[in-house]
Design a protein around this motif. Structure first.
Motif, PDB file in Angstrom:
ATOM      1  N   LYS A 154      -5.051  62.396 -37.435  1.00  0.00           N
ATOM      2  CA  LYS A 154      -6.444  62.008 -37.600  1.00  0.00           C
ATOM      3  C   LYS A 154      -6.613  60.552 -37.178  1.00  0.00           C
ATOM      4  O   LYS A 154      -5.731  59.727 -37.387  1.00  0.00           O
ATOM      5  CB  LYS A 154      -6.872  62.188 -39.056  1.00  0.00           C
ATOM      6  CG  LYS A 154      -6.914  63.638 -39.518  1.00  0.00           C
ATOM      7  CD  LYS A 154      -7.411  63.735 -40.949  1.00  0.00           C
ATOM      8  CE  LYS A 154      -7.487  65.187 -41.395  1.00  0.00           C
ATOM      9  NZ  LYS A 154      -7.951  65.307 -42.803  1.00  0.00           N
ATOM     10  N   GLY A 155      -7.766  60.259 -36.594  1.00  0.00           N
ATOM     11  CA  GLY A 155      -8.018  58.895 -36.176  1.00  0.00           C
ATOM     12  C   GLY A 155      -9.237  58.811 -35.281  1.00  0.00           C
ATOM     13  O   GLY A 155      -9.901  59.817 -34.996  1.00  0.00           O
ATOM     14  N   ASN A 156      -9.538  57.615 -34.839  1.00  0.00           N
ATOM     15  CA  ASN A 156     -10.699  57.342 -33.999  1.00  0.00           C
ATOM     16  C   ASN A 156     -10.379  57.719 -32.555  1.00  0.00           C
ATOM     17  O   ASN A 156      -9.622  57.038 -31.863  1.00  0.00           O
ATOM     18  CB  ASN A 156     -11.058  55.853 -34.100  1.00  0.00           C
ATOM     19  CG  ASN A 156     -12.351  55.511 -33.396  1.00  0.00           C
ATOM     20  OD1 ASN A 156     -12.640  56.029 -32.325  1.00  0.00           O
ATOM     21  ND2 ASN A 156     -13.124  54.615 -33.991  1.00  0.00           N
ATOM     22  N   ARG A 157     -10.955  58.814 -32.077  1.00  0.00           N
ATOM     23  CA  ARG A 157     -10.658  59.305 -30.732  1.00  0.00           C
ATOM     24  C   ARG A 157     -11.158  58.332 -29.665  1.00  0.00           C
ATOM     25  O   ARG A 157     -10.515  58.144 -28.628  1.00  0.00           O
ATOM     26  CB  ARG A 157     -11.268  60.695 -30.529  1.00  0.00           C
ATOM     27  CG  ARG A 157     -10.689  61.771 -31.433  1.00  0.00           C
ATOM     28  CD  ARG A 157     -11.292  63.137 -31.096  1.00  0.00           C
ATOM     29  NE  ARG A 157     -10.903  63.584 -29.766  1.00  0.00           N
ATOM     30  CZ  ARG A 157      -9.781  64.242 -29.492  1.00  0.00           C
ATOM     31  NH1 ARG A 157      -8.933  64.524 -30.462  1.00  0.00           N
ATOM     32  NH2 ARG A 157      -9.509  64.625 -28.255  1.00  0.00           N
ATOM     33  N   THR A 158     -12.301  57.705 -29.909  1.00  0.00           N
ATOM     34  CA  THR A 158     -12.840  56.747 -28.934  1.00  0.00           C
ATOM     35  C   THR A 158     -11.897  55.562 -28.771  1.00  0.00           C
ATOM     36  O   THR A 158     -11.596  55.128 -27.652  1.00  0.00           O
ATOM     37  CB  THR A 158     -14.226  56.264 -29.367  1.00  0.00           C
ATOM     38  OG1 THR A 158     -15.108  57.387 -29.468  1.00  0.00           O
ATOM     39  CG2 THR A 158     -14.783  55.263 -28.375  1.00  0.00           C
ATOM     40  N   ALA A 159     -11.417  55.034 -29.900  1.00  0.00           N
ATOM     41  CA  ALA A 159     -10.489  53.906 -29.847  1.00  0.00           C
ATOM     42  C   ALA A 159      -9.167  54.315 -29.205  1.00  0.00           C
ATOM     43  O   ALA A 159      -8.564  53.543 -28.446  1.00  0.00           O
ATOM     44  CB  ALA A 159     -10.250  53.354 -31.246  1.00  0.00           C
TER      45      ALA A 159
END
Length: 305
Positions: free
Chosen positions: A69-74
């Motif tokens: 899980k995490g910020n896909r854009t970043a």
């Protein structure tokens, strides 16, 4: 063309946007194979290829793969930036030069002013280059290096209409950065950042082979001398660094790998922060493979201007 080199070139082509469409997550991930990491060793772009194993790179890949899980854009932005670094590095053909560092016959007072005539004995560059660029700028920058039996001496003067000193991260303001690597085999080096107000940061760094480095911060040889002054049209910096603090595996210390970098904060600029060097240089100061090699001339033989 060697197979691995051809492989790298093919990936550079794949990295471009095809038919105006944005690169897919799957294709972006495939831009960083283990082969490319190995191929980058001992090249100008090893600093970038090492980052294929950087924890943030591996996390970004897992995020785009749906395994974390995490910020896909970043995550995409991190990988796109790394892809651009690798592409720039694969096209970089400049060979870092070997230069002769003269032996200082006089004495230098480290007060921040480059007024002593002894600086005329030094190796000097005029103007500078934006990092990762071959464009020479005749902008009034002046860079000096000279040595005697005990010290390396550095001097620099820069034109600057609006000096900025960052209160904590000095490299985010205006400064001179000095990186010193006595022996490339050791992958360990000094980092010194000096602001126009004379404040400074120092560290002993060791690269870890994955785009990260370990640091012992805020240490400096006690005989090191540093000074800086704001001038009517900018600022100037002087430093004397003891040769005894430069460890090497050689019998004699007759050479040094180094780079000097100006960090320039331009408040009115969209980019705001730019980096300049006295010779063409790829990426930033922790790119050890881009350092100049300086030969320390003995007292009886000096650099011919």
């Amino acid at each position: 063309m060697k197979p691995l080199l051809l492989f790298s070139v093919c990936f550079c082509i794949l990295w471009t946007v095809v038919h105006g469409e944005q690169i897919s997550d799957a294709d972006l991930i495939r831009s960083f194979p283990p082969e490319l990491y190995l191929q980058g060793k001992n090249t100008a772009y090893e600093y970038a290829s090492d980052r294929i194993l950087h924890p943030s790179t591996q996390d970004a890949i897992r995020i785009l793969n749906g395994k974390k899980k995490g910020n896909r854009t970043a995550a995409r932005q991190w990988l796109l930036n790394l892809r651009q670094m690798l592409e720039t590095g694969s096209q970089w053909t400049f060979q870092s030069p070997t230069v002769e560092i003269p032996f200082l016959k006089g004495k230098l007072q480290i007060d921040g002013f480059l007024t002593e005539p002894e600086w005329n004995e030094s190796l000097c560059w005029m103007g500078d280059f934006p990092v990762s660029s071959r464009e020479h700028l005749e902008n009034g920058s002046r860079w000096h290096i000279v040595h005697d039996s005990e010290y390396l001496y550095f001097g620099a003067a820069f034109l600057d209409e609006e000096i900025v000193v960052h209160p904590e991260k000095y490299f985010r303001g205006d400064s001179l950065e000095i990186f010193l690597l006595a022996d490339p085999r050791m992958k360990s080096y000094w980092e010194l950042i000096i602001t126009p107000s004379g404040k400074h940061y120092s560290a002993w760094n060791i690269q870890n082979g994955n785009g990260t480095f370990s640091s012992v911060k805020h240490i400096l040889p006690e005989t090191c001398r540093i000074a800086a002054q704001k001038t009517p049209d900018g600022f100037s910096v002087e430093a004397a660094f003891p040769l005894s603090a430069l460890p090497t595996l050689k019998r004699e210390k007759n050479s040094i790998r180094f780079i000097l970098i100006r960090t320039h904060n331009i408040p009115a600029s969209c980019d705001r922060l730019v980096f300049h060097t006295p010779v063409p240089f790829l990426y930033e100061g922790h790119n050890l493979n881009g350092y100049l090699t300086g030969i320390l001339l003995p007292s009886h033989k000096n650099y011919k201007k």
